[in-house]
Design an enzyme around this catalytic site. Structure first.
Site, PDB file in Angstrom:
ATOM      1  N   HIS A   1      -2.131  -4.263  -4.410  1.00  0.00           N
ATOM      2  CA  HIS A   1      -1.176  -4.163  -3.301  1.00  0.00           C
ATOM      3  C   HIS A   1      -0.517  -5.490  -2.900  1.00  0.00           C
ATOM      4  CE1 HIS A   1      -4.511  -5.225  -0.466  1.00  0.00           C
ATOM      5  NE2 HIS A   1      -3.531  -5.647   0.299  1.00  0.00           N
TER       6      HIS A   1
ATOM      7  N   HIS B   1      -5.011 -12.353  -0.152  1.00  0.00           N
ATOM      8  CA  HIS B   1      -6.377 -12.009  -0.544  1.00  0.00           C
ATOM      9  C   HIS B   1      -6.992 -13.042  -1.491  1.00  0.00           C
ATOM     10  CE1 HIS B   1      -7.407  -8.279   1.413  1.00  0.00           C
ATOM     11  NE2 HIS B   1      -6.236  -7.756   1.113  1.00  0.00           N
TER      12      HIS B   1
ATOM     13  N   LYS C   1       0.817  -1.213   0.000  1.00  0.00           N
ATOM     14  CA  LYS C   1       0.000   0.000   0.000  1.00  0.00           C
ATOM     15  C   LYS C   1       0.848   1.258   0.000  1.00  0.00           C
ATOM     16  CE  LYS C   1      -4.130  -2.080   2.024  1.00  0.00           C
ATOM     17  NZ  LYS C   1      -5.084  -2.103   3.163  1.00  0.00           N
TER      18      LYS C   1
END
Length: 206
Positions: free
Chosen positions: A99, A126, A74
């Site tokens: 990210h 993720h 990020k």
């Protein structure tokens, strides 16, 4: 801020690698204090869950480092996305979804002996159990176990901590939301382990 851990069971990294990881930590703190503090808490949660699941010292060390730096990518996300006070539109969300790949590249650049193993977990934190996650759409056991642990710790802390646009959720409310994500976003078995961890150590619930 938590001290930067060395991975247990691995040889000491060269001085330049240790320096590199300290620079990453400082850069993340300078870029966004909330994200840095979130990463600290997620690292503690992930370590506790990893221990509860019986990970070896080496794998636990990789997990702790990946959790501490899972959002380091990020640093490269522009302000109108990273600091946007509310739900992101699709264009901003697409930028935000970059990210994990950015973070994996940054951690690899530290030159640590464990950089590749840790970067892999950062890259996949993720991914979703049903294959709907990103960046590679991995599913079920294709997703590294440590990354699946990180997904649960990350989600729980994100919901139970103060955000720029809302207050913290109660632990029981966050667990109810995570429970509905079993077999979609998260591994059902690991969520059961997480619930057991919180029952045994209520102080971890925050």
């Amino acid at each position: 801020m938590l001290p930067i851990p060395e991975s247990p069971g691995l040889p000491l990294s060269p001085d330049h690698a240790t320096c590199g990881i300290a620079v990453l930590a400082a850069a993340l703190d300078e870029r966004d204090r909330y994200t840095d503090q979130h990463c600290d808490r997620v690292s503690q949660l992930a370590e506790a869950l990893g221990r509860h699941c019986g990970l070896s010292d080496t794998r636990l060390g990789h997990l702790v480092l990946a959790a501490r730096f899972h959002d380091v990518g990020k640093i490269g996300i522009r302000d109108d996305v990273l600091l946007h006070p509310g739900r992101l539109d699709e264009a901003r969300m697409e930028t935000m979804r970059s990210h994990p790949e950015r973070g994996a590249r940054l951690f690899t650049a530290t030159g640590r002996s464990d950089a590749a193993a840790v970067a892999k977990l950062i890259l996949h934190h993720h991914e979703a159990w049903d294959g709907s996650g990103y960046p590679h759409g991995l599913q079920r056991e294709e997703i590294p176990l440590e990354a699946r642990i990180l997904t649960i710790a990350d989600g729980y802390d994100a919901m139970t901590s103060v955000r720029p646009y809302r207050g913290p959720m109660r632990s029981e409310d966050a667990l109810a939301i995570l429970s509905r994500e079993q077999d979609r976003l998260i591994d059902r078995r690991l969520f059961g382990e997480f619930q057991g961890l919180l029952r045994e150590h209520a102080e971890i619930a925050g």
